[in-house]
Scaffold this active site. Structure first.
Site, mmCIF file in Angstrom:
data_model
loop_
_atom_site.group_PDB
_atom_site.id
_atom_site.type_symbol
_atom_site.label_atom_id
_atom_site.label_comp_id
_atom_site.label_asym_id
_atom_site.label_seq_id
_atom_site.Cartn_x
_atom_site.Cartn_y
_atom_site.Cartn_z
ATOM 1 N N GLY A 45 -11.363 30.881 24.274
ATOM 2 C CA GLY A 45 -12.004 30.042 23.267
ATOM 3 C C GLY A 45 -13.465 29.801 23.580
ATOM 4 N N TYR A 64 -8.139 30.850 23.094
ATOM 5 C CA TYR A 64 -7.324 30.042 24.003
ATOM 6 C C TYR A 64 -8.068 29.923 25.335
ATOM 7 C CZ TYR A 64 -2.850 28.463 26.152
ATOM 8 O OH TYR A 64 -1.863 27.752 26.782
ATOM 9 N N CYS A 65 -8.279 28.697 25.797
ATOM 10 C CA CYS A 65 -8.879 28.425 27.102
ATOM 11 C C CYS A 65 -10.248 29.119 27.199
ATOM 12 C CB CYS A 65 -7.920 28.848 28.202
ATOM 13 S SG CYS A 65 -8.448 28.362 29.877
ATOM 14 N N VAL A 66 -10.487 29.901 28.240
ATOM 15 C CA VAL A 66 -11.787 30.564 28.375
ATOM 16 C C VAL A 66 -11.991 31.597 27.269
ATOM 17 C CG1 VAL A 66 -10.958 32.342 29.976
ATOM 18 C CG2 VAL A 66 -13.347 31.709 30.004
#
Length: 611
Positions: A352, A348-350
């Site tokens: 990821g 998720y987000c950073v």
């Protein structure tokens, strides 16, 4: 005198009167002003004392200097040509003359009210009070402000010769200044605040200054503005309540395994890698909103990385440490707990971005345990990385690194402020008005409790992230040096589910789309409705938003959208079908602790450490 509804004026409103703006009890008002000054003194002391003791060092000058430099470059363009400068001044003057003419017409007897010189943008909630339209003074202030802010924005849009980064920064800073100087932010220029102050004889300001002093004290010398009533919430009691056990703990991460709720589960366990910039329980806010709980109900054996809230001990922990002691440690723990090597992973987000870098590294090292990767609002290419790029250039990164090296980490409030500035009209100024001018406590809201639960950034980790992603964009270019390897996303050949959200201001949908082409395998690009949080945390039962699917994510983004299929409601079931299409083999449910010692109940210890 009737007005058009979309101009902010109402047909049935009561006529404006002077009496509502007159102090009824001067003695009580004066007493409250004295009490307000007393509370303001406490706020000043709460700000000054940590600085006098050397506990806080201000770095306010650094962003201000950058803003001044940016505006100087903008001014150079307009002032370099006297004719161009005159035309810009004439446009502003013409706008003011229209506002002035409207004001004269409004106070003329029996005159029909004119249209506004400029109207607020759709969705602007600042000027909803009827007095902004029917009172000549406040109407004049509103229109003059809107004319000025619109003109300033157009100066940036029409300035030629600016490089894109400078233009982006100028546009962002103009928006911040415009939001800050809005007449809605001040007692004497906001009719609603003015009336409330008079009606309460200034007691709202006494309460507001008391809250300001409390918030500065809570921030240990910096303003830690409350966005909600946090008192009803407690992690593990009514936030992050999905049952499970901590089954592993390293210096940077706890690994949580959740209890199954089905008799059989998918053979491949699921490992979730959340961002370390925020805490993982955004995916487990409450039973109704919890993606983690929902995934368990679909038959996943869910493991989640809960990152440490770093301090000076973690200053040297970079991306390699977060991969080895976080992601790969999580895979090792899954294998010990379940006996399975094949795993599905979500980032998720950073989180990821870290997962993508880890997959590229693992491909070179022969570690093939992750069989499918899902990315939630994740950027791997940072060419169009949104407004956060405003804060990233060589000078600003160097200043952040200097600040971090003093302690070994970046204070959590710094990142929280940056994220709030991306939507200052929603996340800063409404709370300034409600808290410190109205003196009202904000309402309980679990999402804003999570938003305020800040995390620090380990110095080496954050520096690597800023330089390799936002500044140099090395991951997508195949030039990122990691653990002795130069990694390439092209080495990632496993199936990828790449989720973007349409209104994301942190990982723009265009940026996620363009990043899809760098992976070496098949990528399914899906765009959810709403933004960075609501687009992801959208349970099917809520029956909200929609999502789009289409062909291969290549070519022109707008053309992809035009030909994409629009699906109602949540993307979660679509993702579940995608996962099961890869491998839907089921095995008996696995309970935490069956094959290894557990270290405590979910949500663990690391998540409870607050800044």
């Amino acid at each position: 005198m009737s007005k058009k509804p979309d101009s902010g004026k109402t047909e049935d409103a009561e006529p404006s009167t002077v009496e509502q703006y007159l102090v009824k009890d001067p003695e009580r008002f004066a007493l409250n002003m004295a009490r307000m000054v007393e509370q303001a003194g406490k706020a000043a002391s709460a700000w000054a004392e940590p600085r006098e003791r050397g506990e806080v060092r201000d770095h306010v000058a650094e962003p201000v200097v950058d803003m001044v430099k940016t505006f100087s470059k903008l001014s150079e363009y307009w002032l370099a040509d006297p004719q161009r400068a005159l035309e810009a001044q004439t446009r502003l003057f013409a706008g003011y003359m229209t506002v002035w003419a409207n004001a004269i017409q409004r106070v003329s007897p029996n005159a029909e009210g004119p249209d506004d010189a400029v109207k607020p943008e759709r969705g602007d909630k600042r000027f909803q009070d009827p007095e902004w339209g029917r009172n000549a003074f406040f109407d004049f202030l509103k229109q003059a402000y809107l004319v000025t802010s619109r003109w300033a924005s157009e100066l940036v849009d029409h300035a030629e010769g600016l490089d894109e980064h400078t233009r982006h920064k100028a546009s962002f800073y103009v928006k911040q200044v415009s939001n800050a100087i809005s007449p809605s932010n001040f007692i004497l220029t906001n009719p609603e605040l003015f009336r409330e102050t008079v009606a309460s004889n200034g007691e709202n300001l006494v309460r507001g200054m008391k809250m300001l002093a409390e918030d500065i004290a809570a921030g240990k010398g910096d303003l830690k503005m409350r966005q909600a009533d946090y008192s009803p919430f407690e992690i593990g009691r009514n936030i992050a309540t999905t049952p499970g056990k901590v089954v592993g703990r390293s210096d940077v991460a706890e690994i949580i395994q959740y209890d199954p709720t089905t008799e059989t589960v998918l053979k491949r366990p699921l490992l979730i890698c959340p961002p370390w910039i925020n805490k993982f329980y955004i995916l487990d806010l409450n039973p109704q909103k919890s993606f983690i709980r929902w995934a368990i109900e679909q038959g996943h054996t869910v493991f989640v990385i809960s990152w440490v809230n770093p301090d000076e001990r973690h200053g040297a922990k970079g991306w390699e440490a977060y991969i080895r002691e976080g992601l790969q440690y999580g895979l090792d723990t899954i294998e010990r707990a379940t006996g399975e090597r094949d795993v599905n992973a979500i980032g998720y987000c950073v989180g990821g971005t870290l997962l993508a870098a880890a997959l590229a590294l693992m491909a070179q090292e022969g570690d093939d345990r992750i069989k499918s990767a899902t990315f939630f609002t994740t950027q791997v290419d940072f060419t169009y990385a949104g407004d956060l790029k405003v804060f990233v250039d060589e000078d600003q990164v160097a200043a952040v690194e200097k600040s971090m090296n003093e302690k070994g980490y970046l204070d959590g409030t710094k990142m929280a402020t940056a994220f709030n500035m991306l939507r200052s009209g929603d996340l800063i100024w409404p709370y300034v008005i409600n808290n410190y001018m109205r003196g009202k406590d904000p309402l309980p809201f679990d999402l804003l409790y999570w938003n305020a639960d800040s995390t620090r950034m380990a110095a080496a980790n954050h520096s690597f992230y800023l330089r390799n992603c936002y500044l140099d964009n090395t991951l997508s270019q195949g030039t990122m040096d990691l653990a002795g390897h130069t990694v390439s996303l092209g080495d990632i050949t496993i199936p990828v589910y790449n989720l973007a959200s349409k209104e994301d201001h942190i990982a723009p949908a265009l940026s996620v789309f363009l990043g899809s082409k760098y992976f070496g395998g098949k990528v399914d690009y899906v765009m959810a409705g709403s933004g960075h949080i609501a687009g992801v945390v959208n349970p099917p039962a809520s029956n909200k938003y929609q999502y789009w699917t289409g062909g291969t994510p290549t070519g022109d983004f707008n053309q992809w959208i035009a030909s994409a299929t629009d699906h109602p409601c949540s993307w979660w079931p679509h993702w579940q079908s995608w996962i099961e299409a890869k491998d839907n083999t089921r095995v008996p449910a696995r309970k935490p602790g069956k094959h290894m010692k557990t270290l405590g109940d979910a949500p663990g210890n690391y998540v409870k450490v607050r800044v």
